[in-house]
Write an enzyme that holds these catalytic residues in place. Structure first.
Site, PDB file in Angstrom:
ATOM      1  CG  ASP A   1      67.398  22.196  28.000  1.00  0.00           C
ATOM      2  OD1 ASP A   1      66.488  22.391  27.172  1.00  0.00           O
ATOM      3  OD2 ASP A   1      68.286  21.342  27.846  1.00  0.00           O
TER       4      ASP A   1
ATOM      5  CG  ASN B   1      66.801  27.539  20.742  1.00  0.00           C
ATOM      6  OD1 ASN B   1      66.972  28.198  21.773  1.00  0.00           O
ATOM      7  ND2 ASN B   1      67.072  26.234  20.704  1.00  0.00           N
TER       8      ASN B   1
ATOM      9  NE  ARG C   1      73.209  19.543  24.613  1.00  0.00           N
ATOM     10  CZ  ARG C   1      72.619  18.350  24.722  1.00  0.00           C
ATOM     11  NH1 ARG C   1      73.342  17.286  25.035  1.00  0.00           N
ATOM     12  NH2 ARG C   1      71.318  18.204  24.500  1.00  0.00           N
TER      13      ARG C   1
ATOM     14  CB  SER D   1      73.515  24.642  24.638  1.00  0.00           C
ATOM     15  OG  SER D   1      73.285  23.276  24.868  1.00  0.00           O
TER      16      SER D   1
HETATM   17  C1  IPE Z   1      69.739  25.728  25.164  1.00  0.00           C
HETATM   18  O1  IPE Z   1      68.828  24.688  25.133  1.00  0.00           O
HETATM   19  C2  IPE Z   1      69.084  27.015  24.767  1.00  0.00           C
HETATM   20  C3  IPE Z   1      68.138  27.568  25.715  1.00  0.00           C
HETATM   21  C4  IPE Z   1      67.853  27.081  26.884  1.00  0.00           C
HETATM   22  C5  IPE Z   1      67.495  28.775  25.306  1.00  0.00           C
HETATM   23  P1  IPE Z   1      68.674  23.752  23.850  1.00  0.00           P
HETATM   24  O2  IPE Z   1      67.600  22.793  24.170  1.00  0.00           O
HETATM   25  O3  IPE Z   1      68.497  24.586  22.654  1.00  0.00           O
HETATM   26  O4  IPE Z   1      70.095  23.058  23.778  1.00  0.00           O
HETATM   27  P2  IPE Z   1      70.525  21.674  23.125  1.00  0.00           P
HETATM   28  O5  IPE Z   1      70.033  21.684  21.709  1.00  0.00           O
HETATM   29  O6  IPE Z   1      69.893  20.583  23.921  1.00  0.00           O
HETATM   30  O7  IPE Z   1      72.013  21.654  23.246  1.00  0.00           O
HETATM   31  C1  IPE Z   2      64.183  25.078  26.697  1.00  0.00           C
HETATM   32  O1  IPE Z   2      63.409  23.939  26.635  1.00  0.00           O
HETATM   33  C2  IPE Z   2      63.523  26.268  26.051  1.00  0.00           C
HETATM   34  C3  IPE Z   2      64.161  26.705  24.797  1.00  0.00           C
HETATM   35  C4  IPE Z   2      65.241  26.227  24.283  1.00  0.00           C
HETATM   36  C5  IPE Z   2      63.513  27.798  24.111  1.00  0.00           C
HETATM   37  P1  IPE Z   2      63.447  22.970  25.370  1.00  0.00           P
HETATM   38  O2  IPE Z   2      62.408  23.436  24.399  1.00  0.00           O
HETATM   39  O3  IPE Z   2      64.811  22.884  24.808  1.00  0.00           O
HETATM   40  O4  IPE Z   2      63.010  21.597  26.024  1.00  0.00           O
HETATM   41  P2  IPE Z   2      63.619  20.176  25.715  1.00  0.00           P
HETATM   42  O5  IPE Z   2      65.089  20.266  25.897  1.00  0.00           O
HETATM   43  O6  IPE Z   2      63.248  19.822  24.308  1.00  0.00           O
HETATM   44  O7  IPE Z   2      62.971  19.277  26.718  1.00  0.00           O
HETATM   45 MG    MG Z   3      66.378  21.689  25.222  1.00  0.00          MG
END
Ligand code: IPE
Ligand code: IPE
Ligand code: MG
Length: 276
Positions: A35, A83, A210, A212
Site C-alpha cells: 500500500d 479497487n 487495517r 482491507s
Molecule cells: C489494499 O489497499 C489493497 C491492495 C493493497 C491491493 P487499499 O488502498 O485498497 O485499502 P484501503 O482502501 O486503504 O483500505
Molecule cells: C496500493 O497503493 C496499490 C493498490 C491498491 C492497487 P494505493 O494506490 O492504495 O496507494 P495509496 O494508499 O492511495 O497511497
Molecule cells: Mg491504498
C-alpha cells in the site's frame, strides 16, 4: 538464508541486518499488503499511476529477497475486489502494468525456480490479463522453489463465499443429506489457498492499521507488522527488518509458552502409583 548471505559482501548495505536473522526461525509464508503507491506519487507531484509503476521495482526486490532467504510462500495483495471503485483510467493502468510485469519477469521466475499463481475472482479480469496469468501459472507450474501468490481481484469475504458455495455444490452433486455440516478443514481446503500453510507474517506498508479484506481466514494467527514506508520505497532492508521483528515475537496460538519444568519426582511417583 544462505543464498541471501552469499549475494551480499561483508560490510555491504544490509549485511549486518541479514547476519542477525536466525535462519532456523524464518516465516514460511509471508503475506504483504502493498500500500501507499498513490501517496508516494502525490509527494512527488506525480500522477497516482507513477506510484504504481514505481511499486513494480519493490515487487521485484521483495520476490528476490524472499526467494534468497528461503521463504516458501509469498502472497502479494495487488488488487482488491473493492479497487474497482477507482477511476477507470487508474484501473486500466494497473492492468497494463500487470501485463508488463508478468511478461518481463517470467525469465527471472524460471531462473530462480519460482512458481507463480494468481488468486482471486480471476474470471472478472480483462481477457488479456487473465491469459497472461494463466500462461505464467502454466509455465512455472513445475518449479519447485518459492511459490508467489498474486492476489488479484481478491477479497477475503468473496473467497469465503466462494468456498462455501463450492462446498454446497459438492454436497448437492454428491447427493449428501441436506443437513450436512462443514468443519474448519473443509473451509480451508476450499479457499483459493487450499493446501498452503497460513501466513506467519503479514506486512502492511504505508502505515494503515487495517486488513482491507485480505486473507481474513488465513491470518487468524499471523504476526502483524506495519511499516510507515510507502510501497514504492520498500526494499530488502525493510523486509529484513520485518523478519527480524517477527523473530522477536512470541507466538502462543492461544496456549502458554511456559518453560518446560524439571520432572517432579513426587508427581512422577503419584502417576506411577495412583492413589486408590
Ligand atoms: C489494499 O489497499 C489493497 C491492495 C493493497 C491491493 P487499499 O488502498 O485498497 O485499502 P484501503 O482502501 O486503504 O483500505
Ligand atoms: C496500493 O497503493 C496499490 C493498490 C491498491 C492497487 P494505493 O494506490 O492504495 O496507494 P495509496 O494508499 O492511495 O497511497
Ligand atoms: Mg491504498
Amino acid at each position: 538464508m544462505k543464498a541471501l548471505l552469499d549475494s551480499l559482501k561483508p560490510g555491504e548495505n544490509d549485511w549486518d541486518l541479514a547476519q542477525s536473522i536466525d535462519p532456523d526461525r524464518l516465516p514460511s509464508h509471508v503475506a504483504i499488503i502493498m500500500d501507499g503507491n498513490g501517496r508516494w506519487a502525490r509527494r512527488r507531484s506525480l500522477p497516482r499511476v507513477a506510484g504504481h509503476k514505481a511499486g513494480i521495482e519493490s515487487v521485484r526486490a521483495t520476490v528476490e529477497t524472499c526467494a534468497r532467504m528461503g521463504v516458501q510462500i509469498l502472497t502479494l495483495y495487488a488488487f482488491s475486489v473493492e479497487n474497482w471503485k477507482r477511476p477507470r483510467s487508474e484501473v486500466d493502468t494497473l492492468w497494463r502494468l500487470l501485463h508488463i510485469y508478468v511478461r518481463k519477469e517470467l525469465p527471472t521466475l524460471m531462473e530462480n525456480d519460482i512458481r507463480m499463481r494468481a488468486i482471486g475472482r480471476l474470471e472478472a479480469l480483462p481477457p488479456q490479463v487473465r491469459h497472461d496469468l494463466e500462461s505464467t501459472e502454466r509455465i512455472t507450474a513445475h518449479n519447485r522453489g518459492m511459490l508467489v501468490n498474486l492476489a488479484i481481484n481478491y477479497g477475503g469475504r468473496a473467497e469465503l463465499v466462494d468456498a462455501v458455495n463450492a462446498l454446497l455444490e459438492k454436497a448437492r452433486s454428491s447427493g449428501r443429506p441436506s443437513d450436512f455440516r462443514v468443519d474448519e478443514a473443509d473451509i480451508s481446503s476450499h479457499l483459493y489457498t487450499a493446501g498452503m500453510a497460513d501466513p506467519d507474517l503479514l506486512i502492511r506498508t504505508s502505515g494503515e492499521l487495517r486488513i482491507s479484506n485480505f486473507l481474513l481466514w488465513q491470518i487468524a494467527y499471523a504476526e502483524l507488522y506495519v511499516t510507515p514506508t510507502l510501497w514504492p520505497d520498500f526494499r530488502r532492508a525493510d523486509l529484513l527488518q520485518a523478519v527480524l521483528e517477527y523473530q522477536k515475537r512470541e507466538r502462543r496460538f492461544g496456549g502458554l509458552n511456559l518453560p518446560r519444568p524439571a520432572p517432579d519426582r513426587h508427581l512422577m511417583e503419584a502417576v506411577a502409583f495412583p492413589m486408590k
